[in-house]
Design an enzyme around this catalytic site. Sequence first.
Site, PDB file in Angstrom:
ATOM      1  N   ASP A 220       0.821  -1.211   0.000  1.00  0.00           N
ATOM      2  CA  ASP A 220       0.000   0.000   0.000  1.00  0.00           C
ATOM      3  C   ASP A 220       0.855   1.262   0.000  1.00  0.00           C
ATOM      4  O   ASP A 220       0.507   2.257  -0.639  1.00  0.00           O
ATOM      5  CB  ASP A 220      -0.930   0.004   1.218  1.00  0.00           C
ATOM      6  CG  ASP A 220      -2.079  -0.981   1.061  1.00  0.00           C
ATOM      7  OD1 ASP A 220      -2.357  -1.386  -0.085  1.00  0.00           O
ATOM      8  OD2 ASP A 220      -2.691  -1.346   2.073  1.00  0.00           O
ATOM      9  N   GLY A 221       1.973   1.225   0.726  1.00  0.00           N
ATOM     10  CA  GLY A 221       2.856   2.385   0.759  1.00  0.00           C
ATOM     11  C   GLY A 221       3.400   2.703  -0.624  1.00  0.00           C
ATOM     12  O   GLY A 221       3.455   3.871  -1.028  1.00  0.00           O
TER      13      GLY A 221
ATOM     14  N   ALA B 140     -11.241   6.569   0.516  1.00  0.00           N
ATOM     15  CA  ALA B 140     -10.173   5.607   0.245  1.00  0.00           C
ATOM     16  C   ALA B 140      -9.228   5.473   1.424  1.00  0.00           C
ATOM     17  O   ALA B 140      -8.653   4.408   1.660  1.00  0.00           O
ATOM     18  CB  ALA B 140      -9.397   6.018  -1.004  1.00  0.00           C
TER      19      ALA B 140
ATOM     20  N   THR C 262     -10.045   3.595   5.866  1.00  0.00           N
ATOM     21  CA  THR C 262      -9.696   2.323   6.506  1.00  0.00           C
ATOM     22  C   THR C 262      -8.242   2.284   6.949  1.00  0.00           C
ATOM     23  O   THR C 262      -7.769   1.236   7.393  1.00  0.00           O
ATOM     24  CB  THR C 262      -9.962   1.149   5.544  1.00  0.00           C
ATOM     25  OG1 THR C 262      -9.185   1.341   4.356  1.00  0.00           O
ATOM     26  CG2 THR C 262     -11.433   1.069   5.173  1.00  0.00           C
ATOM     27  N   ALA C 263      -7.531   3.394   6.830  1.00  0.00           N
ATOM     28  CA  ALA C 263      -6.119   3.447   7.211  1.00  0.00           C
ATOM     29  C   ALA C 263      -5.969   4.081   8.601  1.00  0.00           C
ATOM     30  O   ALA C 263      -6.530   3.591   9.576  1.00  0.00           O
ATOM     31  CB  ALA C 263      -5.331   4.204   6.142  1.00  0.00           C
TER      32      ALA C 263
ATOM     33  N   ASN D 111      -7.239   6.661   9.854  1.00  0.00           N
ATOM     34  CA  ASN D 111      -8.544   7.054  10.382  1.00  0.00           C
ATOM     35  C   ASN D 111      -9.216   5.927  11.159  1.00  0.00           C
ATOM     36  O   ASN D 111      -9.748   6.134  12.254  1.00  0.00           O
ATOM     37  CB  ASN D 111      -9.440   7.505   9.225  1.00  0.00           C
ATOM     38  CG  ASN D 111     -10.862   7.773   9.644  1.00  0.00           C
ATOM     39  OD1 ASN D 111     -11.163   8.745  10.322  1.00  0.00           O
ATOM     40  ND2 ASN D 111     -11.771   6.898   9.222  1.00  0.00           N
TER      41      ASN D 111
END
Length: 252
Positions: A41-42, A149, A152-153, A155
Site C-alpha cells: 500500500d505504501g 479511500a 480504513t487506514a 482514520n
Amino acid sequence: MKLAIIGSEFGDAGRAAKSLKNKVKSVDVREADVIVALGGDGFMLQTLHAYMDFGKPIFGMNKGTVGFLMNEYSADDLQDRILSADTYTLHPLRMRATRCDGEVVEHLAINEVSLLRETRQAAHLRVAVDGKVRIPELVGDGVLVATPAGSTAYNLSAHGPIIPLGANLLALTPLSAFRPRRWRGALLPHDVTVELTVSQPQKRPVSAVADMHEVRDVRHVLIEEARDRELKVMFDPEHSLAERIFTEQFIH
C-alpha cells in the site's frame, strides 16, 4: 495495450517486476496506457503521488504486506485482467499549511491530512468548517481529515468511521482527544473547507502531514477536496476497492 511495469525496491517486488517484464513488454510511463505497480500500500501511494500529473490509470498487484489498495499478484493473463478491471476515480485532499514563519506549503493527500503535536504538550486546535467555528478548542494529540479511500487506514486506527466509496463524505476524526472528552468526530460533506488553527504554536508546536509529506511548526491549515485532480485506480471485479471498504464495516 501498452503497460509500464514498476516495482518497489523492498521485499520481493523488485524481483517480481523484473520477472514480469520478461513475460510482458514494459514501456516508459509516458508511453503507457496503464501503469502496473508491484509492492504494498505504501508503494501504491508513492506511485499515485509520483504519477498524478500523467493521467494514467494504475493497476496495483500486492507484493507487500497488507495490500488493501492492491490486487492479488499473478503474472498470468495480465492484459485480460486489466481489460476487465473496474476503474475508480479518486479525488485527493489539498492541504494548504501556513508555518509560523509565514511560509505557505501545499500538498495533496490521497488518504488523509493529519495535524499532530510535536512535543510532550497537547495540541490546542480551533476547528472551523466552511468558516463557522465548530469546536473553539480541541485539546489532544491532534486531528485528521480522511477520504473514503483513506478511511480504513490511519482514520480507522483512530476509531474514525469507514466511508463507502461514492458516499461524498469526509471523516473528521480526533486523535486522543482530551477536550471535548466525548467528541468522537464528524462526517462532513465532501465539498466543505476545513480550517484548523493552532493556539500557542510556539509553545505547543504542531506538524501537518498530507500522506507522507510533513510540514512542521504550522499555525494554520486549510483542507479541501481537490476536485481539479483525478486519480484512477483499477481493480479486479471480484476484488473491488468499493466492496473491500464496504466489507470492512462488518469485520469485528
